[in-house]
Design an enzyme around this catalytic site. Structure first.
Site, PDB file in Angstrom:
ATOM      1  N   THR A 150       0.828  -1.206   0.000  1.00 47.22           N
ATOM      2  CA  THR A 150       0.000   0.000   0.000  1.00 47.22           C
ATOM      3  C   THR A 150       0.865   1.260   0.000  1.00 47.22           C
ATOM      4  O   THR A 150       2.040   1.232   0.359  1.00 47.22           O
ATOM      5  CB  THR A 150      -0.939   0.029   1.224  1.00 47.22           C
ATOM      6  OG1 THR A 150      -0.166   0.069   2.423  1.00 47.22           O
ATOM      7  CG2 THR A 150      -1.850  -1.188   1.244  1.00 47.22           C
ATOM      8  N   ASP A 151       0.243   2.369  -0.404  1.00 46.21           N
ATOM      9  CA  ASP A 151       0.939   3.647  -0.405  1.00 46.21           C
ATOM     10  C   ASP A 151       0.594   4.432   0.869  1.00 46.21           C
ATOM     11  O   ASP A 151      -0.065   3.909   1.764  1.00 46.21           O
ATOM     12  CB  ASP A 151       0.617   4.440  -1.675  1.00 46.21           C
ATOM     13  CG  ASP A 151      -0.860   4.773  -1.809  1.00 46.21           C
ATOM     14  OD1 ASP A 151      -1.602   4.723  -0.800  1.00 46.21           O
ATOM     15  OD2 ASP A 151      -1.286   5.096  -2.930  1.00 46.21           O
ATOM     16  N   ARG A 152       1.002   5.669   0.949  1.00 47.75           N
ATOM     17  CA  ARG A 152       0.756   6.487   2.146  1.00 47.75           C
ATOM     18  C   ARG A 152      -0.723   6.702   2.411  1.00 47.75           C
ATOM     19  O   ARG A 152      -1.125   6.996   3.524  1.00 47.75           O
ATOM     20  CB  ARG A 152       1.447   7.836   2.008  1.00 47.75           C
ATOM     21  CG  ARG A 152       2.957   7.717   2.124  1.00 47.75           C
ATOM     22  CD  ARG A 152       3.588   9.051   2.226  1.00 47.75           C
ATOM     23  NE  ARG A 152       3.098   9.712   3.441  1.00 47.75           N
ATOM     24  CZ  ARG A 152       3.497  10.889   3.862  1.00 47.75           C
ATOM     25  NH1 ARG A 152       4.382  11.547   3.172  1.00 47.75           N
ATOM     26  NH2 ARG A 152       3.011  11.419   4.944  1.00 47.75           N
ATOM     27  N   MET A 153      -1.548   6.566   1.383  1.00 46.54           N
ATOM     28  CA  MET A 153      -2.981   6.742   1.544  1.00 46.54           C
ATOM     29  C   MET A 153      -3.669   5.450   1.985  1.00 46.54           C
ATOM     30  O   MET A 153      -4.883   5.419   2.160  1.00 46.54           O
ATOM     31  CB  MET A 153      -3.596   7.232   0.230  1.00 46.54           C
ATOM     32  CG  MET A 153      -3.106   8.624  -0.154  1.00 46.54           C
ATOM     33  SD  MET A 153      -3.594   9.153  -1.822  1.00 46.54           S
ATOM     34  CE  MET A 153      -5.313   8.774  -1.896  1.00 46.54           C
ATOM     35  N   VAL A 181      -3.850   2.778   0.190  1.00 46.88           N
ATOM     36  CA  VAL A 181      -4.397   2.138  -1.003  1.00 46.88           C
ATOM     37  C   VAL A 181      -3.293   1.308  -1.652  1.00 46.88           C
ATOM     38  O   VAL A 181      -2.128   1.709  -1.667  1.00 46.88           O
ATOM     39  CB  VAL A 181      -4.906   3.221  -1.991  1.00 46.88           C
ATOM     40  CG1 VAL A 181      -5.340   2.611  -3.311  1.00 46.88           C
ATOM     41  CG2 VAL A 181      -6.031   4.025  -1.364  1.00 46.88           C
TER      42      VAL A 181
END
Length: 140
Positions: free
Chosen positions: A18-21, A23
């Site tokens: 996942t990324d920082r968001m 997602v």
């Protein structure tokens, strides 16, 4: 046209995907497509590793497309469905659907084109048993 033989791979999204968001990072879907191709090959009775080791055949990606429909998140359980759309000589086209298990939301759809090559990246043909199995698995 039907899907023919469908391979299914299930996995749970890891935090590192996942990324920082929170997602899933988009490139991970392409990695999951590979999991689906391996599951399909297993379902039709072969292991990709054996194709490489015993026959010096590799299924090289030459084009890939992914249409993102809905985000996937950490700890989601997902299903990757894969089927062979067609095969013409050393060229094959796969299709994919990635769905969240919990709510059956379609996360992504995609397709990829591959060419069968040897370890020197020269076009080659699949061994007869593989070719026949792939042809029998094609969506009709």
């Amino acid at each position: 046209m039907g899907q023919g033989v469908v391979g299914e791979a299930k996995l749970r999204v890891r935090y590192a995907e996942t990324d920082r968001m929170g997602v899933v990072y988009h490139a991970n879907f392409i990695i999951w497509f590979e999991l689906g191709r391996v599951a399909l090959l297993n379902k039709i009775g072969f292991r990709y590793r054996d194709l490489e080791r015993e026959h010096d055949c590799h299924i090289a990606v030459v084009d890939v497309k992914c249409r993102y429909k809905s985000p996937a998140y950490y700890d989601d359980e997902i299903t990757v469905r894969t089927w062979l759309k067609n095969i013409r000589g050393p060229v094959m086209h796969f299709c994919y659907e990635i769905e969240r298990v919990e709510d059956h939301v379609m996360l992504a759809e995609g397709e990829s084109t591959h060419i069968v090559v040897n370890s020197k990246f020269e076009k080659t043909r699949l061994p007869d048993a593989y070719q026949k199995a792939f042809e029998n698995a094609v969506a009709r």
